[in-house]
Each structure stands twice: as structure tokens, then as C-alpha cells.
Design an enzyme around this catalytic site. Structure first.
Site, PDB file in Angstrom:
ATOM      1  N   GLY A 240       3.331 -10.347   2.109  1.00  0.00           N
ATOM      2  CA  GLY A 240       3.661 -10.970   3.387  1.00  0.00           C
ATOM      3  C   GLY A 240       4.656 -10.137   4.157  1.00  0.00           C
ATOM      4  N   SER A 241       5.337 -10.783   5.091  1.00  0.00           N
ATOM      5  CA  SER A 241       6.261 -10.071   5.972  1.00  0.00           C
ATOM      6  C   SER A 241       7.528  -9.666   5.202  1.00  0.00           C
ATOM      7  CB  SER A 241       6.631 -10.981   7.135  1.00  0.00           C
ATOM      8  OG  SER A 241       7.187 -12.172   6.625  1.00  0.00           O
ATOM      9  N   GLY A 245       9.378 -11.782   2.342  1.00  0.00           N
ATOM     10  CA  GLY A 245       9.422 -11.047   1.074  1.00  0.00           C
ATOM     11  C   GLY A 245      10.842 -10.864   0.571  1.00  0.00           C
ATOM     12  N   GLU A 262       4.548  -6.714  -1.763  1.00  0.00           N
ATOM     13  CA  GLU A 262       3.661  -5.952  -0.869  1.00  0.00           C
ATOM     14  C   GLU A 262       3.966  -6.441   0.537  1.00  0.00           C
ATOM     15  OE1 GLU A 262       1.741  -3.534  -1.706  1.00  0.00           O
ATOM     16  OE2 GLU A 262       1.478  -3.775  -3.856  1.00  0.00           O
ATOM     17  N   CYS A 296      -1.638  -4.584   7.109  1.00  0.00           N
ATOM     18  CA  CYS A 296      -0.348  -4.008   6.730  1.00  0.00           C
ATOM     19  C   CYS A 296      -0.380  -2.498   6.944  1.00  0.00           C
ATOM     20  CB  CYS A 296      -0.038  -4.342   5.272  1.00  0.00           C
ATOM     21  SG  CYS A 296      -1.380  -3.968   4.164  1.00  0.00           S
TER      22      CYS A 296
HETATM   23  P1  NAD Z   1       4.144 -14.347   6.010  1.00  0.00           P
HETATM   24  O1  NAD Z   1       5.334 -13.641   5.491  1.00  0.00           O
HETATM   25  O2  NAD Z   1       4.316 -15.263   7.147  1.00  0.00           O
HETATM   26  O3  NAD Z   1       3.446 -15.214   4.846  1.00  0.00           O
HETATM   27  C1  NAD Z   1       2.953 -14.614   3.665  1.00  0.00           C
HETATM   28  C2  NAD Z   1       2.843 -15.672   2.579  1.00  0.00           C
HETATM   29  O4  NAD Z   1       4.158 -16.039   2.175  1.00  0.00           O
HETATM   30  C3  NAD Z   1       2.167 -16.970   3.029  1.00  0.00           C
HETATM   31  O5  NAD Z   1       1.390 -17.488   1.978  1.00  0.00           O
HETATM   32  C4  NAD Z   1       3.349 -17.870   3.310  1.00  0.00           C
HETATM   33  O6  NAD Z   1       3.053 -19.240   3.225  1.00  0.00           O
HETATM   34  C5  NAD Z   1       4.299 -17.441   2.198  1.00  0.00           C
HETATM   35  N1  NAD Z   1       5.714 -17.739   2.434  1.00  0.00           N
HETATM   36  C6  NAD Z   1       6.417 -17.507   3.540  1.00  0.00           C
HETATM   37  N2  NAD Z   1       7.690 -17.922   3.363  1.00  0.00           N
HETATM   38  C7  NAD Z   1       7.777 -18.394   2.098  1.00  0.00           C
HETATM   39  C8  NAD Z   1       8.820 -18.973   1.308  1.00  0.00           C
HETATM   40  N3  NAD Z   1      10.020 -19.176   1.803  1.00  0.00           N
HETATM   41  N4  NAD Z   1       8.550 -19.321   0.046  1.00  0.00           N
HETATM   42  C9  NAD Z   1       7.331 -19.117  -0.473  1.00  0.00           C
HETATM   43  N5  NAD Z   1       6.291 -18.627   0.221  1.00  0.00           N
HETATM   44  C10 NAD Z   1       6.516 -18.259   1.496  1.00  0.00           C
HETATM   45  O7  NAD Z   1       3.063 -13.208   6.347  1.00  0.00           O
HETATM   46  P2  NAD Z   1       1.676 -13.329   7.126  1.00  0.00           P
HETATM   47  O8  NAD Z   1       1.956 -13.495   8.580  1.00  0.00           O
HETATM   48  O9  NAD Z   1       0.763 -14.275   6.441  1.00  0.00           O
HETATM   49  O10 NAD Z   1       1.069 -11.872   6.870  1.00  0.00           O
HETATM   50  C11 NAD Z   1       1.407 -10.749   7.606  1.00  0.00           C
HETATM   51  C12 NAD Z   1       2.439  -9.902   6.900  1.00  0.00           C
HETATM   52  O11 NAD Z   1       2.004  -9.569   5.583  1.00  0.00           O
HETATM   53  C13 NAD Z   1       2.644  -8.581   7.597  1.00  0.00           C
HETATM   54  O12 NAD Z   1       4.005  -8.253   7.585  1.00  0.00           O
HETATM   55  C14 NAD Z   1       1.849  -7.611   6.752  1.00  0.00           C
HETATM   56  O13 NAD Z   1       2.258  -6.265   6.867  1.00  0.00           O
HETATM   57  C15 NAD Z   1       2.079  -8.152   5.396  1.00  0.00           C
HETATM   58  N6  NAD Z   1       1.041  -7.719   4.462  1.00  0.00           N
HETATM   59  C16 NAD Z   1       1.367  -6.759   3.550  1.00  0.00           C
HETATM   60  C17 NAD Z   1       0.394  -6.275   2.697  1.00  0.00           C
HETATM   61  C18 NAD Z   1       0.713  -5.190   1.709  1.00  0.00           C
HETATM   62  O14 NAD Z   1      -0.079  -5.015   0.789  1.00  0.00           O
HETATM   63  N7  NAD Z   1       1.811  -4.466   1.853  1.00  0.00           N
HETATM   64  C19 NAD Z   1      -0.919  -6.803   2.740  1.00  0.00           C
HETATM   65  C20 NAD Z   1      -1.204  -7.794   3.675  1.00  0.00           C
HETATM   66  C21 NAD Z   1      -0.203  -8.245   4.537  1.00  0.00           C
END
Ligand code: NAD
Length: 512
Positions: A240-241, A245, A262, A296
Site C-alpha cells: 500500500g501507500s 505502510g 511493498e 506502484c
Molecule cells: P492504501 O495504503 O490506501 O491501502 C492499502 C491497504 O492497506 C488496504 O487494504 C487498506 O485497507 C490497508 N490499510 C490502510 N491503512 C491501514 C491500517 N491502519 N491498518 C491496516 N490496514 C490498513 O493503498 P491503496 O490506495 O490501496 O494502493 C495504492 C498504494 O499502494 C500506492 O502507494 C502504491 O504505490 C502502493 N502499491 C505498492 C506496491 C508494491 O509492490 N510496492 C504494489 C501495489 C501498490
């Protein structure tokens, strides 16, 4: 949509599964999931409550004690059959991924292919969970390492790859003898339910118990937080972001758990004066516009040698004019919508910031209006902007199709300095036909990213290599290569087959 029915999906569905069984609540909370493609409701998904969480954990614990003892190649065989299930549903699953995320159908199908590939890879890996044997410094001793299953893996995934990232973790983890609990993004849970149904069938047909692959669709504050804080879950794989993260990493670290991170990228392509533009331009356009800039590994910064800047800009504007934006289920669309209106808002805020910070819009910059775009309000123009690398907005990852054009003068080291001057370190690429420039880019003083490509773009990694990035991207590695080791506990074994007890380092401890 016919594919929804064919995948066994209903208008109202439970979002909690032990792998074989679904848990329903009469009066549970539900989420309404709408497609960014046309704004239509895909499904209403029932969310997990606190008591579901404990039930899922206990079921997973029970399953682990059985699954870990099954010989790894037998586990691999189950994953092979699951892969066949995905293979026979590829078209429908690909359409669903497209309809739920808005990514073009070619990319939706590509994502399912990646899921199939990781199952094949995992099946092979199940025969190669090998440890190292080395020599002991003591006579009549044997020294080796072995790997054992770790336990329950909590998999938290982002919206933009609603199947593949789960596959990287769950399938590799499963051949390693782990069981998994998946919390998908609350924006794309329907793809997760469809995949879970395919898995459930295989588990039932092979008389396997519940709890090997669990699904918990629920709020991040309730379900996500519990997973992060739970000592019964030794490994959290978080995608995630950077902001989310960071919270995940510190929470898991506070209980001394293990995490694979990631996180976001801020990926650059360097175009040197020796670049072959017939390769570079299409790679840049796919990297920047694919998945509407929501990968990402999306190309966000283009670092162009001064001598080619005007030419590259002109060719990009021409290419951008030819991009077909529309329903991503149509084979002729290059680009579909953003995931939701919040994402459109971030796009607009970034455009305002570019202007305020001294950048110039070169192409695009508008939300598309009128039919068919009004049905979801999530379609935007892919955008080019001339900026400087140090602008605060350029230092951030805006999850939208905005490509920053940055000029550099001097040699390739100047370009590398710009490329590395961001907090993230996921993917990078250089276009050059000059061998020296390519080697400098790959050297210890070169790209600081987890992925470094020569004459191909930043996005579209193959599963055979380990995937992940450095700095604020989090340092995790998933998918191929030796990424499997993160899903196992490593044990160093020293055996003594002699008749004396020599101590390591020659230490003497004589007792009478
Ligand atoms: P996000 O951070 O909003 O959410 C990602 C996941 O984390 C979701 O399932 C969300 O519900 C969960 N989450 C968020 N806050 C949490 C918390 N406090 N406790 C537990 N879980 C929580 O990200 P998004 O908008 O879904 O995805 C986009 C981001 O993900 C971008 O920054 C992108 O670069 C990144 N990403 C990285 C990779 C990689 O492999 N490096 C791959 C795909 C996406």
C-alpha cells in the site's frame, strides 16, 4: 454483466471465508462496491465483525498444524490445481478485475496471468525449499540450515492489483507450509471473493480443511489493525501507500513481528543522449499511462538529456494525443478511469500544486466530462508537465497519470543524482545504447532502486525475479527468486557425531 454470474457472484455476498466456508450475518454491516467504469453497483459485500476475526484466526491456527506437516511437493500440487482453476477462469476474472479497478482489459487479463504464473512458479518452488550445508570448524560435526513453515501470514493488499499481489504472498506462503488470512482493499473486494470461490472448490475437492486460505473483508480500523497487532500472526505482508505502510511497519515492529513491505514508488526513466527513441517513447507512454498511472511501478518522472528534451516532448505530446480513453472492457481503450472520485481529487490537487510550485502543463490536465464519462466521473486526461525534480509535488507519489518532464545537462551521473533524489526506491530505467552509461546506471553508485531496467520501462515486472524496492518503498521482496525465504523460519543445525565435545572458537571449559 455475464462474467459476474459465471464467476458465481451475487448482488449481496459475505466477505468472510475460512477457505471452504462462508460466514454470513443477517444484520451485518455491508459495503457497496461500484465500478469506476460506469458507476454501477457490482455488489454489496458483508463486512467482518470483531467476533469473525477470532474465529478466522482459530480456524487458521488449526489448519496450520495439518498443512505444515504435508510434504511440500504435495502442497505444491494443490497450488498447481488452484492455478488450473484460475487458468480456466482467466477471461472472466480478467473482465472482473477490469470492471472493478478500471484497468484496461489487456492489463486485467495480464494480472490473472500473473496469478496463474505464480501458482506454476510456487508448484516448482515446492520442490526447492533447500537450505545450505556448510563445513563445521569442529571435527566430526555437521553444520546446515533448514527452513520450516512460519505460521499464519496476514496479507493486506492495495486496490490496484486486486489478485496478483495476494497470489505472490498466498501461493508462495502456502508451498512453504504457511496458511494465510487476506484483507483485500475495501475498494476491490469482489475480485477477492471471486478468487476465493475458485480456491474453495479446489480445497473441497481435495478434502482439505478450512483455514488454509482465509478471507476477511472489513474495515482497516477493525480488521487491519487487529492483524497488525496480533502476535498469533508472525508475518504481515503489507502492500500500500508509504503512509499506511509506515503505520503497519511500526505496529508490527512494536510486537517484534516480521513484515514484508511493498510501498509506494516514484519511478524515473532516464533518457540519455544515446537513447533509441523508437524504444523509449512507447515504453514511457505505457509506463505512465498504463493502469491510468495507478501502478506502484508507474513512470512518474522522465529525466531527459538536454539535447533530446524538445524532441522527446514533441513525440510524447503526439503519442498522448493518440491515447484512447474509454471503457476499459473495450479492446480499443488504452486507458480507463481512476479508481474513484477521491483519486480524481488527488489528481486535481496535484495539478494545482504543479502550477503553484512553478511547473508548466504540457498536455492534458482535465477531468473528462460528458457521456460516457459522467456515469462514473472518474475519467481524466493523461497529463504531461514540465517541472524540476525538487518540487515538493514531484517528490511525492500522486497515484494518477501525471508524467513529470525533467531536463538534465552533463553526463549520466547528473541524471542519476536526480533519479535518486527522492525518498522512494522502487523501479528505475535507463534508455541508452551506450554500454558505459548502462553499466554506470547498474553500478554501486548507480540506481538506488530495487528494480533497474535497461531499454525497457519501469512497469511490468516478471514474476521470476524478486519484486520490491528500497528506502520508503519498504525494502520487502516478494514473488520469485529467493523471496520464499521470508515466509519460513530458518534454523541452523549443528550435529556432533564424534565422541568428544569440542566448543566453537576453541573455547576450553574443562570440568572434572
Ligand atoms: P492504501 O495504503 O490506501 O491501502 C492499502 C491497504 O492497506 C488496504 O487494504 C487498506 O485497507 C490497508 N490499510 C490502510 N491503512 C491501514 C491500517 N491502519 N491498518 C491496516 N490496514 C490498513 O493503498 P491503496 O490506495 O490501496 O494502493 C495504492 C498504494 O499502494 C500506492 O502507494 C502504491 O504505490 C502502493 N502499491 C505498492 C506496491 C508494491 O509492490 N510496492 C504494489 C501495489 C501498490
Amino acid at each position: 454483466m455475464e462474467f459476474l454470474k459465471d464467476l458465481g457472484l451475487k448482488k449481496i455476498m459475505p466477505g468472510i471465508s475460512t477457505g471452504t466456508d462462508w460466514i454470513t450475518h443477517k444484520n451485518g454491516n455491508t459495503s457497496t462496491i461500484c465500478s469506476p467504469v460506469d458507476g454501477q453497483v457490482i455488489a454489496h459485500v458483508q463486512k467482518a465483525a470483531a467476533e469473525d476475526y477470532d474465529h478466522i484466526i482459530q480456524t487458521a491456527q488449526k489448519a496450520f498444524s495439518l498443512w505444515r506437516s504435508l510434504p511440500a511437493p504435495q502442497r505444491g500440487n494443490i497450488i498447481r490445481i488452484i492455478g488450473d482453476g484460475f487458468r480456466s477462469h482467466k477471461g472472466k476474472l480478467g473482465s472482473l478485475v477490469t470492471y472493478e479497478t478500471g484497468k484496461p482489459i489487456q492489463e486485467g487479463l495480464g494480472e490473472v496471468q500473473e496469478l496463474i504464473d505464480i501458482c506454476d512458479f510456487s508448484a516448482g518452488q515446492s520442490r526447492m525449499l533447500y537450505g545450505m550445508t556448510t563445513v563445521s570448524e569442529r571435527p566430526s560435526h555437521r553444520l546446515f540450515e533448514q527452513y520450516h513453515p512460519l505460521g499464519i501470514i496476514g496479507i493486506i493488499t492495495a486496490f490496484n492489483f486486486p489478485l496478483a499481489v495476494w497470489g505472490w504472498n498466498a501461493m508462495i506462503g502456502a508451498v512453504c507450509g504457511d496458511v494465510s488470512i487476506w484483507k483485500p482493499s475495501s475498494r476491490t473486494p469482489v475480485s477477492a471473493i471471486a478468487a476465493q470461490k475458485i480456491v474453495a472448490k479446489v480445497l473441497q475437492q481435495n478434502n482439505l480443511p478450512e483455514g488454509i486460505f482465509s478471507l476477511l473483508i472489513g474495515d482497516r480500523d477493525l480488521i487491519g489493525e487487529r492483524l497488525l497487532n496480533d502476535r498469533r500472526v508472525p508475518l504481515i505482508s503489507f502492500t500500500g501507500s508509504v503512509a499506511a505502510g509506515r503505520h503497519a511497519a511500526t505496529t508490527v515492529a512494536a510486537r517484534l513481528g516480521r513484515s514484508i513491505l511493498e510501498l509506494g514508488g516514484n519511478n524515473a526513466i532516464i533518457i540519455t543522449e544515446h537513447a533509441d527513441l523508437s524504444l523509449a517513447i512507447p515504453a514511457v507512454v505505457f509506463g505512465a499511462v498504463g493502469t491510468a498511472g495507478q501502478r506502484c511501478t508507474t513512470t512518474r518522472r522522465l529525466i531527459i538529456h538536454d539535447s533530446l528534451f524538445a524532441t522527446v516532448k514533441k513525440q510524447l505530446v503526439r503519442a498522448y494525443k493518440s491515447i484512447q480513453i474509454g471503457n476499459p472492457l473495450s479492446a480499443t481503450s488504452h486507458m480507463g478511469p481512476l479508481i474513484d472520485r477521491n483519486a480524481v481529487q488527488s489528481y486535481l490537487l496535484a495539478l494545482a500544486a504543479i502550477e503553484n510550485q512553478g511547473g508548466t502543463l504540457v498536455f492534458g490536465g482535465k477531468v473528462l466530462e460528458g457521456a460516457p464519462y459522467d456515469a462514473s466521473c472518474c475519467y481524466v486526461q493523461p497529463t504531461l508537465a514540465e517541472v524540476q525534480n525538487h518540487f515538493p509535488i514531484v517528490q511525492e507519489e500522486t497515484f494518477a497519470p501525471i508524467l513529470y518532464l525533467i531536463r538534465y545537462k552533463g553526463d549520466v551521473n547528473q541524471a542519476l543524482a536526480l533519479q535518486n533524489q527522492v525518498r522512494q526506491g522502487l523501479s528505475s530505467a535507463i534508455f541508452t545504447t551506450d554500454y558505459r552509461q548502462a553499466e554506470i546506471f547498474l553500478s554501486a553508485a548507480g540506481s538506488d532502486c530495487g528494480i533497474a531496467n535497461i531499454n525497457i520501462g519501469t512497469s511490468g515486472a516478471e514474476i521470476g525475479g524478486a519484486f520490491g524496492g528500497e528506502k520508503e518503498t519498504g525494502g520487502g521482496r516478494e514473488s520469485g527468486s529467493d523471496a520464499w525465504k521470508a515466509y519460513m523460519r530458518r534454523q541452523t543445525v549443528t550435529g556432533n557425531y564424534g565422541s568428544s565435545l569440542p566448543l566453537a572458537q576453541g573455547i576450553r571449559f574443562d570440568i572434572s
